[in-house]
Write a protein that holds these residues in place. Structure first.
Motif, mmCIF file in Angstrom:
data_model
loop_
_atom_site.group_PDB
_atom_site.id
_atom_site.type_symbol
_atom_site.label_atom_id
_atom_site.label_comp_id
_atom_site.label_asym_id
_atom_site.label_seq_id
_atom_site.Cartn_x
_atom_site.Cartn_y
_atom_site.Cartn_z
ATOM 1 N N GLY A 65 -39.624 -20.869 55.704
ATOM 2 C CA GLY A 65 -40.969 -21.065 55.192
ATOM 3 C C GLY A 65 -41.883 -20.108 55.933
ATOM 4 N N ILE A 66 -42.632 -19.299 55.200
ATOM 5 C CA ILE A 66 -43.530 -18.326 55.817
ATOM 6 C C ILE A 66 -44.966 -18.733 55.507
ATOM 7 C CG2 ILE A 66 -44.212 -15.906 55.952
ATOM 8 C CD1 ILE A 66 -41.446 -15.123 55.034
ATOM 9 N N ALA A 67 -45.704 -19.066 56.570
ATOM 10 C CA ALA A 67 -47.122 -19.383 56.406
ATOM 11 C C ALA A 67 -47.888 -18.089 56.170
ATOM 12 C CB ALA A 67 -47.643 -20.103 57.651
ATOM 13 N N LEU A 68 -48.662 -18.046 55.097
ATOM 14 C CA LEU A 68 -49.318 -16.815 54.672
ATOM 15 C C LEU A 68 -50.823 -16.888 54.860
ATOM 16 C CD1 LEU A 68 -47.348 -16.199 51.354
ATOM 17 C CD2 LEU A 68 -46.946 -15.125 53.577
ATOM 18 N N LYS A 69 -51.359 -15.863 55.459
ATOM 19 C CA LYS A 69 -52.802 -15.718 55.610
ATOM 20 C C LYS A 69 -53.310 -14.797 54.516
ATOM 21 C CE LYS A 69 -56.298 -14.167 58.934
ATOM 22 N NZ LYS A 69 -56.510 -13.587 60.293
ATOM 23 N N GLY A 70 -54.377 -15.232 53.826
ATOM 24 C CA GLY A 70 -54.967 -14.381 52.805
ATOM 25 C C GLY A 70 -54.714 -14.835 51.385
ATOM 26 N N VAL A 71 -54.158 -16.034 51.207
ATOM 27 C CA VAL A 71 -53.887 -16.524 49.856
ATOM 28 C C VAL A 71 -53.892 -18.048 49.859
ATOM 29 C CG1 VAL A 71 -51.368 -16.591 50.142
ATOM 30 C CG2 VAL A 71 -52.333 -16.285 47.854
ATOM 31 N N ARG A 72 -54.302 -18.635 48.738
ATOM 32 C CA ARG A 72 -54.237 -20.081 48.575
ATOM 33 C C ARG A 72 -52.873 -20.483 48.024
ATOM 34 N NH1 ARG A 72 -58.078 -22.256 44.527
ATOM 35 N NH2 ARG A 72 -57.182 -20.537 43.322
ATOM 36 N N GLU A 73 -52.445 -21.685 48.383
ATOM 37 C CA GLU A 73 -51.148 -22.167 47.896
ATOM 38 C C GLU A 73 -51.125 -22.239 46.369
ATOM 39 O OE1 GLU A 73 -48.239 -25.141 46.518
ATOM 40 O OE2 GLU A 73 -50.405 -25.520 46.637
ATOM 41 N N ALA A 74 -52.265 -22.540 45.769
ATOM 42 C CA ALA A 74 -52.341 -22.663 44.314
ATOM 43 C C ALA A 74 -52.084 -21.338 43.610
ATOM 44 C CB ALA A 74 -53.705 -23.213 43.910
ATOM 45 N N ASP A 75 -52.235 -20.212 44.327
ATOM 46 C CA ASP A 75 -52.059 -18.891 43.711
ATOM 47 C C ASP A 75 -50.630 -18.367 43.851
ATOM 48 O OD1 ASP A 75 -54.736 -18.795 42.974
ATOM 49 O OD2 ASP A 75 -55.338 -17.922 44.895
ATOM 50 N N ILE A 76 -49.759 -19.103 44.537
ATOM 51 C CA ILE A 76 -48.375 -18.671 44.732
ATOM 52 C C ILE A 76 -47.494 -19.401 43.734
ATOM 53 C CG2 ILE A 76 -46.528 -18.347 46.417
ATOM 54 C CD1 ILE A 76 -48.576 -18.864 48.620
ATOM 55 N N GLU A 77 -46.592 -18.680 43.090
ATOM 56 C CA GLU A 77 -45.719 -19.286 42.097
ATOM 57 C C GLU A 77 -44.261 -18.949 42.391
ATOM 58 O OE1 GLU A 77 -46.785 -18.353 38.113
ATOM 59 O OE2 GLU A 77 -48.933 -18.671 38.450
ATOM 60 N N ARG A 78 -43.392 -19.851 41.987
ATOM 61 C CA ARG A 78 -41.964 -19.610 42.090
ATOM 62 C C ARG A 78 -41.605 -18.374 41.268
ATOM 63 N NH1 ARG A 78 -37.068 -21.477 39.563
ATOM 64 N NH2 ARG A 78 -35.432 -21.652 41.140
ATOM 65 N N GLY A 79 -40.757 -17.503 41.845
ATOM 66 C CA GLY A 79 -40.379 -16.273 41.171
ATOM 67 C C GLY A 79 -41.127 -15.062 41.679
ATOM 68 N N MET A 80 -42.245 -15.292 42.401
ATOM 69 C CA MET A 80 -42.922 -14.180 43.060
ATOM 70 C C MET A 80 -42.068 -13.695 44.230
ATOM 71 S SD MET A 80 -46.933 -15.279 43.236
ATOM 72 C CE MET A 80 -47.974 -15.333 41.785
ATOM 73 N N VAL A 81 -42.429 -12.529 44.790
ATOM 74 C CA VAL A 81 -41.698 -12.000 45.931
ATOM 75 C C VAL A 81 -42.656 -11.642 47.052
ATOM 76 C CG1 VAL A 81 -39.821 -11.054 44.535
ATOM 77 C CG2 VAL A 81 -41.789 -9.627 45.071
ATOM 78 N N LEU A 82 -42.101 -11.572 48.251
ATOM 79 C CA LEU A 82 -42.788 -11.017 49.411
ATOM 80 C C LEU A 82 -42.061 -9.735 49.805
ATOM 81 C CD1 LEU A 82 -43.408 -14.245 51.500
ATOM 82 C CD2 LEU A 82 -45.188 -12.776 50.533
ATOM 83 N N VAL A 83 -42.801 -8.654 49.951
ATOM 84 C CA VAL A 83 -42.238 -7.357 50.327
ATOM 85 C C VAL A 83 -43.169 -6.718 51.355
ATOM 86 C CG1 VAL A 83 -41.061 -6.992 48.120
ATOM 87 C CG2 VAL A 83 -43.428 -6.200 48.415
#
Length: 551
Positions: A437-455
């Motif tokens: 699990g990667i805690a992300l700074k700069g985005v709301r949880e509501a804006d993240i969707e399954r199938g997106m990627v982190l690069v």
């Protein structure tokens, strides 16, 4: 009283005692509890609690010394979990699970349950389960095997016998050695992914599980093994095929193991699961189970059926009893599928499987820039948005600058990896194969969707709405025509798509090229990725062959 609430109530009823495994803490602070001297003392206390609980301790946070419900603000609860994770690490343990409640819910007859969001205005009470041993990781000497097969084809029982070295009683007793839920044991059916592990020491001797109910046993296996073999045991029942697909497509596996019961033979589900394994491009083996239940004539008949099934999908079966373990190890993959005849009751074929798993190398590569497809998201109070998934390649460190996306419009958002956690165990970095699990700074949880990627932020990801693929139709009542609309499962992407096959149609058993267009939004897809597609009774597999198409 709800089951979740009962977890807290049992801990409060047991209470603190000098020789017990339960510890009450109102809160834990970094500046106070991690200071010189205090840290060592608290780590020793935690170690004592874990040993007293036969490898497992329970920490109740947000309560007074006498068990009164005090609650702590969300930010302080998050800090308490950070401190507890560091103390556990120093004590040779890790946080296995955390359940939280608001003070009002904790004092009522219904709890919020695991992972339920708690209003920031409420105080939080939490129960953390601490288990002995470090978080199980993956390395060059650790292979991961995904199992598949029809319900009641002996899949979980076979794995249970492998990891224990014990014969089954004919009623599936050894399946209890897998990480399964009580209701699954009672029903004899798996409804979710489960896990098991065994290994081999420096002298090539098997290191097996001895007691499935002791978490310390898994830690012992990990500690004593020079090579580990982990099993991701998927679901055999038709209604949970989606879970099976997620287990095989979304995990970073080295090998696949398909089971076929000798008394039943290949079924429709067998074919479906084989299709999923093919889509992952996994080197795959087949174990014919329950050989003790049938005659030699029936066994030969099922072997021929399995061989025919494999040849139908372009694979070459290799009977291990006839050609030997050496051939199985040398030739698995590259179109060859070793075929074992086994019985968890009389032990037939088990030594051969042991020898193959001992000698098989790791196959899942980890080279390249960091990439993680997001499987689920959640929000941690005091931390913010967290994206969870399996790192497909590369590695990530806390503080790394990343890109998240694509968003529905195809853009990527700049984010920062604030922290990285595995089961509430905070780490500085993580490599390919780890589920994090990667805690992300700069985005709301509501804006993240399954199938997106982190690069990485300095990469140049090019999302696509449409790509070209080579597909094989495994099952369809008539034909696949232009405009066919299945759901495509690729990595963690599950999205409706429209097919436009070359020539206008594909028949069952056909291989051919098709254009695939996601119906609603673009995703990051690259050449060579495998996928599964399903729609009603029709199913197939495919490989992405080209993404640089003109819109």
């Amino acid at each position: 009283m709800s089951p979740d609430r009962a977890v807290l109530q049992r801990a409060l009823d047991r209470g603190e005692s000098e020789g017990g495994s339960v510890e009450f803490k109102e809160r834990l602070r970094k500046d106070l509890h991690l200071s010189d001297g205090r840290r060592e003392s608290l780590a020793a206390q935690l170690r004592h609690r874990v040993l007293s609980g036969d490898g497992e301790a329970t920490y109740v946070v947000g309560v007074t010394d006498d068990g009164g419900l005090a609650g702590v603000p969300p930010a302080e609860f998050s800090e308490s979990m950070d401190v507890l994770s560091l103390l556990a690490e120093e004590a040779g343990a890790h946080i296995e699970d955390v359940q939280t409640w608001s003070v009002d819910d904790a004092g009522a007859s219904a709890g919020t349950g695991t992972g339920t969001a708690v209003d920031d205005a409420d105080g939080i009470v939490g129960v953390a389960t601490i288990s002995e041993g470090a978080v199980l990781g993956t390395d060059d000497g650790h292979i991961v095997v995904g199992t598949a097969g029809h319900v009641d084809h002996g899949k979980s029982t076979l794995v249970g016998s492998l990891v224990t070295g014990e014969a089954d009683d004919g009623e599936g007793a050894t399946r209890g050695y897998l990480d399964v839920k009580p209701h699954e044991v009672e029903r004899g059916l798996s409804a979710d992914l489960s896990y098991a592990v065994y290994g081999f020491d420096a002298d090539d001797q098997a290191v097996r599980m001895q007691n499935p109910h002791r978490k310390t046993d898994r830690a012992r296996v990990v500690d004593e093994s020079d090579k580990l073999v982990s099993f991701v045991d998927t679901v055999g029942h038709e209604p949970w095929l989606r879970t099976t697909i997620r287990g095989l497509v979304g995990q970073k596996l080295d090998y696949g193991l398909l089971t076929v019961a000798a008394d039943d033979g290949p079924t429709k589900t067998t074919r479906e699961h084989l299709g999923v394994l093919l889509a992952t491009e996994l080197p795959t083996m087949v174990a014919i189970t329950k050989a003790d239940l049938v005659t030699d004539e029936r066994l030969e008949e099922v072997e021929r059926e399995v061989e025919g099934l494999l040849r139908d999908v372009g694979k070459t079966p290799l009977r291990v009893e006839r050609h030997g373990v050496d051939a199985a190890v040398d030739e698995v993959g590259d179109g060859v599928v070793p075929l074992f005849v086994t019985s968890s009751v009389d032990g037939r074929g088990m030594d051969a499987l042991d020898e193959v798993f001992r000698r098989l190398p790791k196959t899942a590569g980890s080279d390249g820039d960091f990439r993680m497809y997001i499987d689920r998201t959640y929000s941690v109070t005091g931390v913010g948005a967290v994206a969870s998934g399996t790192i497909m390649r590369g590695e990530v460190e806390a503080g790394d600058e990343l890109l998240l996306g694509p968003m529905p419009d195809g853009s990527f958002r700049e984010v920062e990896a604030r922290s990285i956690e595995m089961h509430y165990h905070r780490v500085d970095e993580a490599k390919a194969g780890r589920i994090v699990g990667i805690a992300l700074k700069g985005v709301r949880e509501a804006d993240i969707e399954r199938g997106m990627v982190l690069v990485p932020r300095d990469s140049d990801p090019q999302p696509v709405r449409e790509f070209e693929a080579e597909v094989m139709v495994l099952n369809h009542p008539t034909r696949i025509g232009d405009g066919y609309e299945p759901v495509v499962h690729l990595e963690t992407i599950s999205e409706a798509a429209v097919f436009h096959p070359d020539g206008g149609q594909l028949l069952p058993g056909d291989k051919g090229k098709t254009r695939v267009r996601f119906k609603f939004r673009p995703y990051l897809v690259e050449d060579g990725q495998r996928f599964v597609f399903r729609e009603g009774q029709s199913k197939g597999v495919g490989t992405v062959t080209r993404t640089d198409l003109d819109d």
